[in-house]
Design a protein around this motif. Structure first.
Motif, mmCIF file in Angstrom:
data_model
loop_
_atom_site.group_PDB
_atom_site.id
_atom_site.type_symbol
_atom_site.label_atom_id
_atom_site.label_comp_id
_atom_site.label_asym_id
_atom_site.label_seq_id
_atom_site.Cartn_x
_atom_site.Cartn_y
_atom_site.Cartn_z
ATOM 1 N N ASN A 114 0.803 -1.219 0.000
ATOM 2 C CA ASN A 114 0.000 0.000 0.000
ATOM 3 C C ASN A 114 0.844 1.281 0.000
ATOM 4 O O ASN A 114 0.345 2.354 0.312
ATOM 5 C CB ASN A 114 -0.946 0.002 1.206
ATOM 6 C CG ASN A 114 -0.213 -0.073 2.530
ATOM 7 O OD1 ASN A 114 1.021 -0.158 2.555
ATOM 8 N ND2 ASN A 114 -0.963 -0.063 3.619
ATOM 9 N N GLY A 115 2.126 1.170 -0.323
ATOM 10 C CA GLY A 115 2.979 2.348 -0.399
ATOM 11 C C GLY A 115 3.629 2.738 0.913
ATOM 12 O O GLY A 115 4.450 3.655 0.938
ATOM 13 N N LEU A 116 3.282 2.085 2.010
ATOM 14 C CA LEU A 116 3.899 2.383 3.301
ATOM 15 C C LEU A 116 5.159 1.544 3.485
ATOM 16 O O LEU A 116 5.385 0.569 2.775
ATOM 17 C CB LEU A 116 2.910 2.099 4.429
ATOM 18 C CG LEU A 116 1.625 2.925 4.430
ATOM 19 C CD1 LEU A 116 0.701 2.469 5.544
ATOM 20 C CD2 LEU A 116 1.950 4.405 4.572
ATOM 21 N N ALA A 117 5.968 1.920 4.451
ATOM 22 C CA ALA A 117 7.186 1.170 4.744
ATOM 23 C C ALA A 117 6.838 -0.222 5.260
ATOM 24 O O ALA A 117 5.840 -0.414 5.952
ATOM 25 C CB ALA A 117 8.022 1.920 5.777
ATOM 26 N N SER A 118 7.662 -1.184 4.901
ATOM 27 C CA SER A 118 7.473 -2.564 5.353
ATOM 28 C C SER A 118 8.201 -2.773 6.666
ATOM 29 O O SER A 118 9.102 -2.027 7.029
ATOM 30 C CB SER A 118 8.010 -3.535 4.307
ATOM 31 O OG SER A 118 7.290 -3.416 3.110
ATOM 32 N N ARG A 119 7.791 -3.835 7.361
ATOM 33 C CA ARG A 119 8.412 -4.170 8.640
ATOM 34 C C ARG A 119 8.897 -5.611 8.621
ATOM 35 O O ARG A 119 8.254 -6.479 8.042
ATOM 36 C CB ARG A 119 7.417 -3.980 9.780
ATOM 37 C CG ARG A 119 7.083 -2.528 10.005
ATOM 38 C CD ARG A 119 6.232 -2.370 11.214
ATOM 39 N NE ARG A 119 4.830 -2.325 10.769
ATOM 40 C CZ ARG A 119 3.808 -2.334 11.576
ATOM 41 N NH1 ARG A 119 3.975 -2.424 12.861
ATOM 42 N NH2 ARG A 119 2.585 -2.265 11.096
ATOM 43 N N LEU A 120 10.025 -5.822 9.272
ATOM 44 C CA LEU A 120 10.591 -7.160 9.419
ATOM 45 C C LEU A 120 10.836 -7.406 10.900
ATOM 46 O O LEU A 120 11.509 -6.615 11.560
ATOM 47 C CB LEU A 120 11.907 -7.290 8.644
ATOM 48 C CG LEU A 120 12.680 -8.600 8.825
ATOM 49 C CD1 LEU A 120 11.884 -9.780 8.272
ATOM 50 C CD2 LEU A 120 14.043 -8.510 8.167
ATOM 51 N N VAL A 121 10.309 -8.502 11.407
ATOM 52 C CA VAL A 121 10.522 -8.872 12.803
ATOM 53 C C VAL A 121 11.750 -9.779 12.870
ATOM 54 O O VAL A 121 11.817 -10.798 12.173
ATOM 55 C CB VAL A 121 9.292 -9.597 13.386
ATOM 56 C CG1 VAL A 121 9.577 -10.079 14.806
ATOM 57 C CG2 VAL A 121 8.084 -8.684 13.365
#
Length: 186
Positions: A114-121
């Protein structure tokens, strides 16, 4: 920094989370802006000037301790430690960077669309997965050459708590010492 290298430096107050104290602790960060040092750093880690094209700096895979240090530094800059479970949460819009990092730690990663930053756990138990493989990368910087020291003279400063050894640079006005820019002092 300014006295030793001639580069402009700014001291900034910051707070950092302390896992031991379980609270934020005050500290300071020295900001140095130098495109010359940035270029050398990119040359060392194989990066690109544009942050969205930067790949994963595989040189940090030399050993697990180095990689853990990289994860800590990345978390300080673009992530945080959740209060509810033992992990790091890394945030970036650079999907290829996070994808490669996820493979190294053996994690699943689904980028946001959706164009937002991704997150990685990055769970603290990631080493138990056995996916980390050390890599040796040759370090051949263009500026990595040896020079002869002709004389060493001790030089003290009356208003600073450090010792600066005077040096004369012939024929160049500056050089690198272990990756740090050195310039001829006053």
């Amino acid at each position: 920094m300014s006295n030793a290298t001639g580069l402009d430096a700014r001291l900034e107050p910051v707070t950092r989370p302390s896992g031991y104290l379980q609270r934020d602790v005050p500290g300071f960060r020295v900001r140095v802006v130098s495109s010359y040092l940035a270029d050398l750093t990119r040359q060392y880690v194989g990066g690109d000037a544009h942050h969205m094209r930067q790949g994963f700096p595989r040189v940090v895979l030399r050993e697990r301790e180095t990689f853990e240090g990289f994860l800590d530094g990345y978390t300080d800059g673009d992530g945080y430690r959740p209060k509810t479970w033992p992990a790091r949460l890394l945030v970036s819009a650079n999907v290829s960077f996070l994808t490669e990092l996820a493979q190294i730690i053996g994690a699943r990663f689904t980028p946001r669309t959706n164009g937002l930053a991704s997150r990685l756990v990055v769970a603290d138990r990631w080493p138990l997965r056995g996916t980390f493989k050390p890599e040796q990368h040759p370090l051949h910087l263009r500026e990595a050459t040896w020079t002869q020291v002709h004389e060493v003279r001790r030089r003290t400063s009356k208003d600073k708590p450090f010792t600066l050894y005077a040096f004369r640079l012939d024929p160049y006005p500056s050089f690198l010492v272990n990756g740090h820019l050195a310039r001829q002092p006053w």
